[in-house]
Design a protein around this motif. Structure first.
Motif, PDB file in Angstrom:
ATOM      1  N   ARG A  34       0.834  10.509  -6.796  1.00 18.61           N
ATOM      2  CA  ARG A  34      -0.325  10.645  -6.610  1.00 18.61           C
ATOM      3  C   ARG A  34      -1.275  10.286  -6.922  1.00 18.61           C
ATOM      4  NH1 ARG A  34       0.637  15.128  -4.448  1.00 18.61           N
ATOM      5  NH2 ARG A  34      -0.736  13.172  -3.053  1.00 18.61           N
ATOM      6  N   GLU A  35      -0.551   9.170  -8.031  1.00 20.24           N
ATOM      7  CA  GLU A  35      -2.066   8.342  -7.935  1.00 20.24           C
ATOM      8  C   GLU A  35      -1.639   6.647  -6.636  1.00 20.24           C
ATOM      9  OE1 GLU A  35      -0.224   9.450 -10.730  1.00 20.24           O
ATOM     10  OE2 GLU A  35      -1.190   8.960 -12.289  1.00 20.24           O
ATOM     11  N   LEU A  59       0.103   8.159  -3.978  1.00 28.79           N
ATOM     12  CA  LEU A  59      -0.716   8.822  -3.385  1.00 28.79           C
ATOM     13  C   LEU A  59      -2.108   8.855  -2.411  1.00 28.79           C
ATOM     14  CD1 LEU A  59       1.963  11.888  -2.917  1.00 28.79           C
ATOM     15  CD2 LEU A  59       1.594   9.960  -0.471  1.00 28.79           C
ATOM     16  N   ASN A  60      -2.291   8.578  -3.926  1.00 26.97           N
ATOM     17  CA  ASN A  60      -3.723   8.682  -3.659  1.00 26.97           C
ATOM     18  C   ASN A  60      -4.727   7.606  -3.135  1.00 26.97           C
ATOM     19  OD1 ASN A  60      -4.568  11.821  -3.974  1.00 26.97           O
ATOM     20  ND2 ASN A  60      -4.535  11.039  -6.528  1.00 26.97           N
ATOM     21  N   ALA A  61      -3.879   5.895  -3.441  1.00 22.82           N
ATOM     22  CA  ALA A  61      -4.514   5.377  -3.768  1.00 22.82           C
ATOM     23  C   ALA A  61      -4.312   4.612  -1.559  1.00 22.82           C
ATOM     24  CB  ALA A  61      -4.009   4.439  -4.418  1.00 22.82           C
ATOM     25  N   GLU A  95       5.147  16.448   1.968  1.00 19.08           N
ATOM     26  CA  GLU A  95       4.927  15.334   1.133  1.00 19.08           C
ATOM     27  C   GLU A  95       6.801  14.774   0.997  1.00 19.08           C
ATOM     28  OE1 GLU A  95       0.619  14.754  -0.919  1.00 19.08           O
ATOM     29  OE2 GLU A  95       1.915  15.350  -2.087  1.00 19.08           O
ATOM     30  N   GLN A 132       0.378  13.915   3.521  1.00 19.43           N
ATOM     31  CA  GLN A 132       1.155  15.383   3.113  1.00 19.43           C
ATOM     32  C   GLN A 132       1.073  16.249   4.949  1.00 19.43           C
ATOM     33  OE1 GLN A 132      -1.871  13.870   2.794  1.00 19.43           O
ATOM     34  NE2 GLN A 132      -3.663  14.596   4.096  1.00 19.43           N
ATOM     35  N   GLU A 147      -0.511  -1.356  -1.218  1.00 21.40           N
ATOM     36  CA  GLU A 147      -1.274  -0.274  -0.420  1.00 21.40           C
ATOM     37  C   GLU A 147      -1.356  -1.106   0.149  1.00 21.40           C
ATOM     38  OE1 GLU A 147      -4.658   0.387   1.640  1.00 21.40           O
ATOM     39  OE2 GLU A 147      -4.939  -0.589  -0.152  1.00 21.40           O
TER      40      GLU A 147
END
Ligand code: NIG
Ligand code: FE
Length: 408
Positions: free
Chosen positions: A302-303, A305-307, A344, A21, A278
């Motif tokens: 989003r899932e 990047l959050n992971a 991003e 980000q 990941e």
């Protein structure tokens, strides 16, 4: 030779390894490059006195970013498929058209029957327009030959083009795009041909850096892919996988299992696949133009990047699923349809894209020691650029410190 860029409205340094980000933005910045490498970046008022008196360029308050990297294209192909576009709009699916002999198969026929000169000329025309948009590096795949000479022909086109023009090409062998028609009843023979002849030959002649494979119903199964990717790794090629594009079939886990540098598409990747990417540090490559054209779902950015998965953004330029090489359009779509922030997305087309082609140590960032691959956009900031879509906002471009375009 030393050159100083002054009066940069916003400089995006895009540091490698930074949280995605944070594109390393510096307002009211200056940048210095010496020959082909960046030497200094920072706020203009901190420009060291030793650079006074060097050649300077006034950037007029514009946005300056690393030269963009399109880390997934199928640049070289014969023919087009506008007729299938109409069929899809009338309700026939991409898979139905492929099963009826269209799709990738029809491009294979057109590519096989084109000469190396015809293919080179056609790809060069596209490449000139691609460069004009601000792209300085482009990954490009074979995969429309599906026989020895035609696959080598595509890779030779890339070698010629890399020598002829400024955009740096990163070639990928995609002999496992589909099983060619003549091998449909004896798939294992084509797989043997890939593993025993073509992959070793491509690696030996250094015609590709990566080996890619399309893992999907109608293309290759996970167990076939294991055989092919093992041969590719054994021959010293780095790995990419077209995974979970049209269905969730374990492609993401397979990419992770092989330590793939990147996994592409992933529209249908599930939680287990995301976790596997990941753990393996595999970059997810999002291809929003393919989702747009196929009216398919988008990669769950989003899932991911959050992971903690890094998400690159690329075009997938090809004559079927993504007949556009407009990377800035793909970037705007990634914002709108994948809820990625402009920073991003910019990272996804610069330092994260560099990581997706194993080049994050030398391109994709504007920090001292990195290549002076520099794009200037006629906008004040990255938010503005990706929200106010324009046909082409790029007004300046350098590859390795050499001007390719200067309109300001
Ligand atoms: O990345 N998914 C497989 N291959 C290409 C499409 C190729 C084509 O339709 O010609 C893709 O979308
Ligand atoms: Fe693709």
């Amino acid at each position: 030779m030393v050159t100083v860029f002054r009066n940069i409205g916003q400089l995006a340094t895009c540091p490698p390894g930074a949280p995605q980000q944070d594109a390393g933005l510096i307002d009211n910045a200056a940048l210095v490059f010496a020959d082909n490498l960046v030497e200094w970046v920072g706020e203009e008022h901190q420009l060291p006195a030793r650079f006074a008196g060097q050649e300077s360029i006034d950037c007029g308050g514009r946005l300056v970013t690393p030269g963009l990297i399109d880390c997934h294209t199928h640049l070289c192909f014969g023919g087009w498929r506008g007729d299938e576009f109409e069929m899809r709009l009338q309700g026939r699916s991409y898979q139905e058209i492929a099963a009826a002999g269209g799709g990738i198969r029809s491009t294979v026929a057109a590519t096989r029957s084109s000469s190396i000169e015809q293919l080179t000329e056609k790809a060069l025309k596209a490449l000139e327009q691609i460069r004009d948009l601000g792209i300085t590096t482009l990954e490009c795949k074979s995969g429309y030959g599906l026989e020895r000479l035609s696959e080598l022909k595509q890779l030779q086109v890339y070698r010629r083009l890399d020598e002829q023009q400024a955009v740096e090409l990163v070639p990928t062998f995609l002999g496992a795009h589909m099983v060619p028609d003549e091998y449909q009843q004896r798939r294992s023979e084509y797989i043997d041909l890939l593993c025993q002849q073509l992959i070793p030959e491509v690696a030996e002649q250094e015609l590709a850096q990566f080996c890619d494979i399309f893992v999907e119903q109608g293309a290759y199964s996970v167990s076939e892919a294991r055989q092919i990717l093992s041969a590719a790794k054994g021959a010293g090629l780095k790995i990419k996988v077209h995974a979970d594009q049209l269905s969730c079939g374990g492609g993401a886990q397979l990419a992770a299992e092989f330590g793939a540098v990147s996994a592409e598409h992933l529209e249908y990747a599930d939680e287990a696949g995301i976790q596997a990417l990941e753990r393996a540090g595999t970059v997810a490559v999002s291809l929003p133009l393919a989702s747009l054209y196929l009216r398919e779902r988008y990669l769950p950015a989003r899932e991911m990047l959050n992971a903690g998965v890094r998400v690159a953004v690329a075009t997938d330029f090809n004559p079927g699923s993504a007949p556009s090489f407009h990377l800035p359009l793909a970037m705007t779509l990634a914002c709108i349809n994948q809820q990625m922030t402009p920073q991003e997305v910019l990272m996804g087309a610069t330092s994260v894209a560099a990581r997706a082609i194993a080049a994050e140590h030398r391109i994709g960032s504007l920090l001292p020691g990195f290549a002076a691959d520099i794009a200037v956009f006629d906008v004040p900031a990255v938010n503005h650029w990706l929200y106010h879509f324009q046909a082409n906002a790029c007004c300046g471009l350098l590859k390795s410190g050499r001007w390719q375009k200067k309109l300001f």
